[in-house]
Design a protein around this motif. Structure first.
Motif, PDB file in Angstrom:
ATOM      1  N   ASP A  47      21.366  52.873  40.273  1.00 23.82           N
ATOM      2  CA  ASP A  47      20.168  52.862  39.433  1.00 23.82           C
ATOM      3  C   ASP A  47      18.937  52.807  40.357  1.00 23.82           C
ATOM      4  N   LYS A  48      18.168  53.901  40.372  1.00 22.03           N
ATOM      5  CA  LYS A  48      17.057  54.014  41.345  1.00 22.03           C
ATOM      6  C   LYS A  48      15.924  53.030  41.047  1.00 22.03           C
ATOM      7  N   THR A  49      15.913  52.486  39.826  1.00 20.02           N
ATOM      8  CA  THR A  49      14.805  51.595  39.486  1.00 20.02           C
ATOM      9  C   THR A  49      15.098  50.140  39.906  1.00 20.02           C
ATOM     10  N   ALA A  50      16.328  49.896  40.396  1.00 19.35           N
ATOM     11  CA  ALA A  50      16.695  48.507  40.751  1.00 19.35           C
ATOM     12  C   ALA A  50      15.834  48.012  41.919  1.00 19.35           C
ATOM     13  N   ARG A  51      15.467  46.731  41.871  1.00 22.54           N
ATOM     14  CA  ARG A  51      14.633  46.144  42.931  1.00 22.54           C
ATOM     15  C   ARG A  51      15.478  45.677  44.113  1.00 22.54           C
ATOM     16  N   LYS A  52      16.700  45.195  43.760  1.00 18.18           N
ATOM     17  CA  LYS A  52      17.615  44.722  44.805  1.00 18.18           C
ATOM     18  C   LYS A  52      19.000  45.320  44.568  1.00 18.18           C
ATOM     19  N   VAL A  53      19.565  45.847  45.639  1.00 16.11           N
ATOM     20  CA  VAL A  53      20.867  46.497  45.516  1.00 16.11           C
ATOM     21  C   VAL A  53      21.812  45.907  46.558  1.00 16.11           C
ATOM     22  N   VAL A  54      22.983  45.470  46.112  1.00 14.13           N
ATOM     23  CA  VAL A  54      23.999  44.978  47.046  1.00 14.13           C
ATOM     24  C   VAL A  54      25.180  45.938  46.989  1.00 14.13           C
ATOM     25  N   LEU A  55      25.558  46.469  48.145  1.00 12.16           N
ATOM     26  CA  LEU A  55      26.665  47.435  48.226  1.00 12.16           C
ATOM     27  C   LEU A  55      27.818  46.758  48.973  1.00 12.16           C
ATOM     28  N   ILE A  56      29.021  46.850  48.431  1.00  9.26           N
ATOM     29  CA  ILE A  56      30.153  46.182  49.090  1.00  9.26           C
ATOM     30  C   ILE A  56      31.308  47.170  49.240  1.00  9.26           C
ATOM     31  N   GLY A  57      31.682  47.440  50.482  1.00  8.68           N
ATOM     32  CA  GLY A  57      32.785  48.368  50.749  1.00  8.68           C
ATOM     33  C   GLY A  57      33.915  47.641  51.454  1.00  8.68           C
ATOM     34  N   GLY A  58      35.139  47.956  51.058  1.00 11.42           N
ATOM     35  CA  GLY A  58      36.318  47.383  51.736  1.00 11.42           C
ATOM     36  C   GLY A  58      37.020  48.483  52.496  1.00 11.42           C
ATOM     37  N   GLY A  59      37.180  48.344  53.808  1.00 11.79           N
ATOM     38  CA  GLY A  59      37.884  49.347  54.622  1.00 11.79           C
ATOM     39  C   GLY A  59      37.246  50.719  54.475  1.00 11.79           C
ATOM     40  N   ILE A  60      38.079  51.707  54.111  1.00 11.74           N
ATOM     41  CA  ILE A  60      37.587  53.081  53.974  1.00 11.74           C
ATOM     42  C   ILE A  60      36.655  53.211  52.753  1.00 11.74           C
ATOM     43  N   GLY A  61      36.599  52.166  51.938  1.00 14.00           N
ATOM     44  CA  GLY A  61      35.693  52.145  50.774  1.00 14.00           C
ATOM     45  C   GLY A  61      34.222  52.136  51.165  1.00 14.00           C
ATOM     46  N   ILE A  62      33.931  52.208  52.444  1.00 17.20           N
ATOM     47  CA  ILE A  62      32.534  52.273  52.902  1.00 17.20           C
ATOM     48  C   ILE A  62      31.952  53.681  52.669  1.00 17.20           C
ATOM     49  N   THR A  63      32.841  54.688  52.553  1.00 20.13           N
ATOM     50  CA  THR A  63      32.378  56.086  52.609  1.00 20.13           C
ATOM     51  C   THR A  63      31.292  56.467  51.594  1.00 20.13           C
ATOM     52  N   PRO A  64      31.395  56.083  50.306  1.00 19.65           N
ATOM     53  CA  PRO A  64      30.331  56.535  49.385  1.00 19.65           C
ATOM     54  C   PRO A  64      28.977  55.927  49.711  1.00 19.65           C
ATOM     55  N   PHE A  65      28.970  54.808  50.474  1.00 22.85           N
ATOM     56  CA  PHE A  65      27.702  54.122  50.716  1.00 22.85           C
ATOM     57  C   PHE A  65      26.863  54.793  51.807  1.00 22.85           C
ATOM     58  N   LEU A  66      27.480  55.709  52.573  1.00 23.72           N
ATOM     59  CA  LEU A  66      26.687  56.429  53.592  1.00 23.72           C
ATOM     60  C   LEU A  66      25.569  57.234  52.939  1.00 23.72           C
ATOM     61  N   PRO A  67      25.882  58.170  52.014  1.00 28.21           N
ATOM     62  CA  PRO A  67      24.769  58.905  51.379  1.00 28.21           C
ATOM     63  C   PRO A  67      23.919  58.032  50.470  1.00 28.21           C
TER      64      PRO A  67
END
Ligand SMILES: Cc1cc2nc3c(=O)[nH]c(=O)nc-3n(C[C@H](O)[C@H](O)[C@H](O)COP(=O)(O)OP(=O)(O)OC[C@H]3O[C@@H](n4cnc5c(N)ncnc54)[C@H](O)[C@@H]3O)c2cc1C
Ligand code: SF4
Ligand code: SF4
Length: 487
Positions: free
Chosen positions: A360-380
């Motif tokens: 959601d682009k309107t969010a003020r604070k964003v927490v992203l959590i990736g486990g192992g290879i689950g990091i991949t979508p967070f790059l873009p």
């Protein structure tokens, strides 16, 4: 494809009703006990009556949810089965009908021999013995087939199974099933990953994703309604539906997801068993990709089986797309990628898919959590968020078993230095002497984060997602602010 066939079927937990978990105990009671105390064999009478009535109402529901033999195969023998493909011969109508006829004739002959003692005290013992013997023979054949072929191989030719199919037809003809039957259905066929997991876990070796009709309904009479496919579908689109509701359901029109022919232009190892694959679209089409989405890659030409990979990078102008793949030892797709994904080869990609991780682009604070290879979508995702003005406060937690599984560690460290809106919190379960960072899990890393007013996006294993949802609830974060995707 043949050389990977042995990796196809997955030995996995079957779905159990409480009855199915324990009904196997009846097998030794009837099949063995009945030889010594023949009256135990008479238990077969209520069993057969139940099978007849149940199959008229719900097809082979008995086999998947009650049958003592099925329970024995799924509970006790599954770990020892060779889990091979059930030979076509065993699945042929010719053998099924022939075996059914033979079994019934033998049964009738044995019963006719004891019928003469009707009215005497020994009648019930003699009948019980015949019934017990008729339970012992399938036990011996079933166990042999379970150990040498597949846990449910016997079910393909079981005379009781054949009888159920016949009674099911009676139920359909009399329209009884309209009120009682339930079938497996793909509730959103357009969301199917075509990963074949439903086929790989199916004890009857059916292929729900391919056999379903254009409404997404599986009509196969061999389906034992066990629900194992439902429990394992990564897209969560399979369910057991009442036929009455299915008849009323509107026709689902598959969404127009794009099919893109692409050439593999790079395949580099970036960490142990982890590779970056770059694909170049053949014709530069508009690919409506949003950061956080994934793409399906067909494993083999002419094989309707794909694997889902999060898009870890995308260059729209040049039509280049990157995925980062962790190869799993003896994984069906992993072995094909390891051996067959050569540079210059053409592949079919489908997508993009997935809404869960579109931030959601309107969010003020964003927490992203990736486990192992689950990091991949967070790059873009991180790249896109940092480009917005003003960017939200972004915290990225990456949890891994060990430091060399913190893929893109240097990249994220650099971003932290460059941009004050970005915080990177890597955490490993076992660091070793060279590791000076945090040791623990993504749950322990949460302690360092101010979660108030945050939207949290998670990508990792099902177990990690479940544990994190619990931890975030304990931190007081409302459920509507947590979004997750798992493989
Ligand atoms: C939306 C989505 C995005 C994904 N993104 C990525 C990504 O970016 N990078 C990435 O590397 N992977 C990603 N994956 C995972 C990927 O799609 C494959 O699942 C993965 O590569 C393994 O496939 P495989 O065919 O090699 O392994 P499989 O042959 O499917 O199995 C691997 C191992 O797990 C076991 N197994 C599999 N299923 C079960 C089960 N149901 N029960 C018990 N054991 C089981 C098998 O026995 C085997 O040991 C994603 C998955 C999804 C659904
Ligand atoms: S997404 Fe579900 S229904 Fe589709 S192939 Fe995979 S397991 Fe089967
Ligand atoms: S299709 Fe699903 S419910 Fe039917 S037998 Fe296979 S796993 Fe069980």
């Amino acid at each position: 494809v043949k050389q990977y066939q042995h990796l196809f079927f997955i030995k996995t937990n079957r779905t159990f009703s409480s009855l199915k978990r324990f009904s196997w105990t009846l097998v030794p009671v009837i099949a063995v006990g009945g030889l010594f105390w023949p009256k135990l064999g008479l238990l077969m009478v209520p069993i057969m009556l139940t099978i007849i009535v149940m199959s008229m109402l719900r097809g082979k529901y008995w086999c998947g949810n009650v049958c003592p033999h099925g329970s024995l195969f799924d509970n006790l023998l599954l770990p020892f089965t060779r889990n091979k493909a059930i030979p076509r011969l065993l699945q042929s109508n010719f053998l099924k009908i022939g075996f059914f006829a033979f079994f019934m004739v033998m049964f009738a002959l044995r019963v006719s021999r004891v019928i003469g003692s009707w009215g005497t005290l020994s009648f019930y013992d003699k009948l019980g013995f015949v019934l017990a013997l008729n339970y012992l023979i399938p036990t011996i054949l079933g166990v042999t087939l379970a150990l040498t072929v597949s846990s449910r191989a016997w079910c393909s030719i079981c005379p009781m199974g054949m009888m159920q199919q016949i009674m099911y037809k009676v139920g359909k003809l009399t329209r009884l099933t309209r009120f009682t039957d339930r079938k497996i259905a793909l509730t959103q066929p357009e969301q199917c990953h075509k990963c074949a997991k439903c086929a790989r876990v199916c004890p009857m070796q059916l292929t729900p994703y391919q056999e379903a009709d254009h409404h997404g309904v599986l009509h196969a009479e061999a389906c034992i309604r066990c629900g194992t496919c439902v429990a394992h579908c990564p897209a969560g689109i399979l369910s057991v539906e009442h036929v009455r509701d299915l008849a009323a359901a509107p026709l689902t029109v598959p969404a127009q997801r794009q099919a893109i022919e692409a050439v593999l232009i790079s395949n580099e190892e970036i960490a142990l068993h982890t590779r970056e694959l770059f694909f170049q679209a053949e014709k530069l089409k508009k690919f409506n990709f949003q950061p956080g989405q994934f793409v399906l890659i067909r494993l083999f030409e002419h094989l309707e089986m794909f694997r889902a990979y999060s898009i870890s990078g995308f260059d729209g102008d040049r039509g280049i797309l990157r995925v980062t793949v962790k190869l799993i030892e003896n994984g069906f797709g992993s072995e094909i990628i390891r051996n067959e994904f050569s540079i210059g080869k053409k592949f079919l990609l489908e997508g993009p898919m997935g809404e869960e991780l579109i931030v959601d682009k309107t969010a003020r604070k964003v927490v992203l959590i990736g486990g192992g290879i689950g990091i991949t979508p967070f790059l873009p995702i991180v790249d896109e968020l940092l480009e917005s003005s003003p960017p939200p406060a972004i915290t990225l937690i990456h949890g891994a078993a060990k430091p060399d599984e913190l893929y893109y560690h240097e990249y994220f460290q650099r971003l932290t230095l460059q941009d004050s809106s970005f915080t990177y919190l890597p955490v490993v379960e076992a660091g070793g002497e060279a590791w000076a960072g945090s040791v623990g899990t993504v749950i322990t890393a949460l302690e360092e984060v101010d979660l108030s007013d945050s939207n949290v996006y998670i990508c990792g294993s099902g177990g990690m997602v479940k544990a994190l949802r619990g931890a975030l609830a304990r931190h007081g974060l409302p459920e509507e602010q947590v979004f997750a995707e798992s493989a």
